[in-house]
Scaffold this motif. Structure first.
Motif, PDB file in Angstrom:
ATOM      1  N   ARG A 172       0.883  -1.173   0.000  1.00 31.76           N
ATOM      2  CA  ARG A 172       0.000   0.000   0.000  1.00 31.76           C
ATOM      3  C   ARG A 172       0.919   1.221   0.000  1.00 31.76           C
ATOM      4  O   ARG A 172       1.695   1.405   0.946  1.00 31.76           O
ATOM      5  N   LEU A 174       1.565   5.392  -0.565  1.00 33.89           N
ATOM      6  CA  LEU A 174       1.065   6.763  -0.667  1.00 33.89           C
ATOM      7  C   LEU A 174       2.067   7.566  -1.497  1.00 33.89           C
ATOM      8  O   LEU A 174       3.233   7.681  -1.117  1.00 33.89           O
ATOM      9  N   ARG A 190       1.229   1.591 -10.048  1.00 34.94           N
ATOM     10  CA  ARG A 190      -0.190   1.254  -9.878  1.00 34.94           C
ATOM     11  C   ARG A 190      -0.537  -0.168 -10.295  1.00 34.94           C
ATOM     12  O   ARG A 190      -1.523  -0.725  -9.811  1.00 34.94           O
ATOM     13  N   ARG A 194      -1.150  -1.125  -4.317  1.00 34.16           N
ATOM     14  CA  ARG A 194      -2.376  -0.355  -4.096  1.00 34.16           C
ATOM     15  C   ARG A 194      -1.956   1.084  -3.793  1.00 34.16           C
ATOM     16  O   ARG A 194      -1.354   1.342  -2.740  1.00 34.16           O
ATOM     17  N   THR A 196      -2.323   5.255  -3.383  1.00 35.78           N
ATOM     18  CA  THR A 196      -3.104   6.469  -3.088  1.00 35.78           C
ATOM     19  C   THR A 196      -2.246   7.651  -3.521  1.00 35.78           C
ATOM     20  O   THR A 196      -1.049   7.685  -3.238  1.00 35.78           O
ATOM     21  N   TRP A 197      -2.867   8.597  -4.199  1.00 32.66           N
ATOM     22  CA  TRP A 197      -2.124   9.750  -4.743  1.00 32.66           C
ATOM     23  C   TRP A 197      -2.601  11.011  -4.014  1.00 32.66           C
ATOM     24  O   TRP A 197      -3.766  11.391  -4.141  1.00 32.66           O
ATOM     25  N   GLY A 261      -6.412   5.607  -5.421  1.00 32.24           N
ATOM     26  CA  GLY A 261      -7.126   6.506  -4.504  1.00 32.24           C
ATOM     27  C   GLY A 261      -6.598   7.919  -4.645  1.00 32.24           C
ATOM     28  O   GLY A 261      -5.419   8.114  -4.947  1.00 32.24           O
ATOM     29  N   LYS A 262      -7.464   8.911  -4.450  1.00 28.13           N
ATOM     30  CA  LYS A 262      -7.014  10.310  -4.595  1.00 28.13           C
ATOM     31  C   LYS A 262      -7.299  11.071  -3.291  1.00 28.13           C
ATOM     32  O   LYS A 262      -8.399  10.975  -2.745  1.00 28.13           O
ATOM     33  N   LEU A 263      -6.320  11.832  -2.858  1.00 32.98           N
ATOM     34  CA  LEU A 263      -6.503  12.706  -1.707  1.00 32.98           C
ATOM     35  C   LEU A 263      -6.121  14.118  -2.130  1.00 32.98           C
ATOM     36  O   LEU A 263      -4.962  14.363  -2.471  1.00 32.98           O
ATOM     37  N   GLU A 285      -6.003   6.083   7.842  1.00 32.01           N
ATOM     38  CA  GLU A 285      -5.550   5.291   6.684  1.00 32.01           C
ATOM     39  C   GLU A 285      -4.129   4.787   6.924  1.00 32.01           C
ATOM     40  O   GLU A 285      -3.342   5.446   7.606  1.00 32.01           O
ATOM     41  N   TRP A 287      -0.509   2.903   5.257  1.00 28.98           N
ATOM     42  CA  TRP A 287       0.307   2.568   4.087  1.00 28.98           C
ATOM     43  C   TRP A 287       1.589   1.862   4.538  1.00 28.98           C
ATOM     44  O   TRP A 287       2.036   2.026   5.682  1.00 28.98           O
TER      45      TRP A 287
END
Ligand SMILES: Cc1cc2nc3c(=O)[nH]c(=O)nc-3n(C[C@H](O)[C@H](O)[C@H](O)COP(=O)(O)OP(=O)(O)OC[C@H]3O[C@@H](n4cnc5c(N)ncnc54)[C@H](O)[C@@H]3O)c2cc1C
Length: 377
Positions: A172, A174, A190, A194, A196-197, A261-263, A285, A287
């Protein structure tokens, strides 16, 4: 005593050496040639810059990249894969006419009162020169936001550490940042992680390479030297605009991947901390790894091979280097090119585009004896 010692064998170091050699000097270059391109660019990346602005500089244009492309890869269309660009760089290395020492400068110091420098290489060799050009690139200048820097080293990496990044699988991750490097990192990661951006604002996908018509492009290159006349504040604004906006359009697929995933937030607002072998955010969350694609800040302190005396003479570790119109630093005989000249020469100094200007500037200051292109004195 070498006439000119160039530390760093990237596009700037090789371009400066090529220009000095063409003017009859005998430069020595220290470094593993084009190491940044071989070791610190993702394998899946496409060249960010236009081929016309990506060739290794030589006054006689012997390494012209579009000419190489037409001869060696006539079927290559559109954007250039980095693997093809690496082949081109290898082709250049095989044709260099000056001395190349494949080693690393571990220390550079001034010797004696009359000027001159001595570099000590990792292999123990010592090289002396009247003039030294620092062309060591972005490597020592990676920037980590405070909350990422505070994490244990094994839980975070900078996008510069491409080998570590490409080895991540089943994790995971980030990815932090909103520019080209962040998009390239997400693209590289990607499929097997997994991801998250986290980026403050959505990336802006520019149309790159720019494919500017040749006459316009040549005019820009010819006028580039005038940027030096702009006040530093204006140059800083131009730099910020360039680096904020350009993400290559092929990377939109990374942004549009629903599995990513987008933050939409600044990383400092995430409240990251380490818990065992995980990174946890304030909202819970988790990572396994944080990849900071958060750019570079060139400072004198990033030049870890400088003696303390030279570091002080350049303004101290926190100083942003600011060479003059001919790329000479405030230490006579010591020249700074590439990202080390960005504060006075603008954003092109971060790209191969600026290497011609830098090579010519240094050569004007250093002088020369013979024009090897035409065989006359
Ligand atoms: C992922 C990525 C993609 C990029 N894509 C593009 C692009 O498409 N187009 C573009 O124009 N620019 C691109 N760039 C910017 C790139 O930095 C420049 O193109 C160019 O490589 C800068 O040249 P340079 O010679 O200043 O630095 P570098 O290419 O970084 O070369 C510096 C060299 O100095 C060496 N060195 C460092 N310290 C020492 C030492 N103590 N002793 C000896 N050698 C040393 C390094 O190993 C390196 O080989 C990209 C950068 C990155 C990180």
């Amino acid at each position: 005593m070498s006439e000119a010692l160039i530390i760093g064998a990237g596009p700037y170091g090789i371009g400066v050496a090529q220009e000095l050699w063409a003017r009859g000097l005998e430069p020595t270059v220290v470094g593993e040639p084009f190491a940044t391109w071989h070791e610190h660019t993702p394998d899946a990346m496409l060249l960010r810059s236009d081929p016309k602005a990506s060739g290794i500089h030589s006054p006689d244009r012997r390494y012209d990249f579009p000419v190489y492309l037409r001869a060696q890869a006539p079927k290559a269309a559109g954007s250039v894969e980095v693997t093809l660009f690496r082949d081109y760089l290898q082709w250049v290395v095989e044709r260099l006419p000056f001395r190349l020492v494949r080693d690393r400068a571990e220390r550079l110091e001034r010797i004696g009162a009359g000027g001159g420098f001595e570099a000590t290489l990792a292999g123990g060799e010592r090289l002396r020169a009247d003039r030294v050009v620092l062309a060591t690139g972005l490597g020592g200048h990676s920037y980590l936001p405070p909350s990422v820097a505070a994490l244990p080293e094994e839980l975070r990496l900078h996008s510069w550490e491409v080998a570590r990044m490409q080895a991540l699988a089943g994790e995971r991750v980030l990815v932090v940042g909103g520019g080209q490097s962040a998009a390239e990192a997400v693209e590289a990661l990607r499929h097997s992680n997994r991801v998250t951006w986290a980026s403050r604002r959505p990336p802006f996908f520019f149309r790159e390479p720019l494919r500017v018509p040749s006459p316009l492009f040549k005019t820009f290159l010819a006028a580039y030297g005038l940027l030096y006349l702009l006040p530093p504040a204006v140059l800083r604004r131009i730099s910020a605009a360039v680096f904020r906006t350009t993400v290559s359009p092929y990377l939109a697929r990374a942004w549009n991947d629903p599995a990513v995933g987008k933050l939409g937030t600044d990383v400092e607002a995430l409240g990251l901390w380490a818990e065992g072998r995980e990174v946890v955010s304030g909202s819970g969350e988790r990572w396994d790894q944080v990849v900071a694609a958060t750019g570079y800040r060139a400072t004198v302190g990033g030049l870890s091979y400088l003696s303390p005396e030279l570091t002080e003479a350049l303004g101290g570790a926190a100083a942003v280097p600011a060479p003059d119109a001919r790329f000479e630093s405030r230490v006579p005989g010591l020249f700074l090119v590439g990202c080390l000249a960005e504060s006075t020469w603008g954003p092109a100094m971060r790209f191969i585009l600026g290497s011609k200007q830098a090579a010519r500037g240094v050569a004007k200051a250093v002088g020369g004896r013979t024009d090897r292109r035409r065989g006359r004195s």
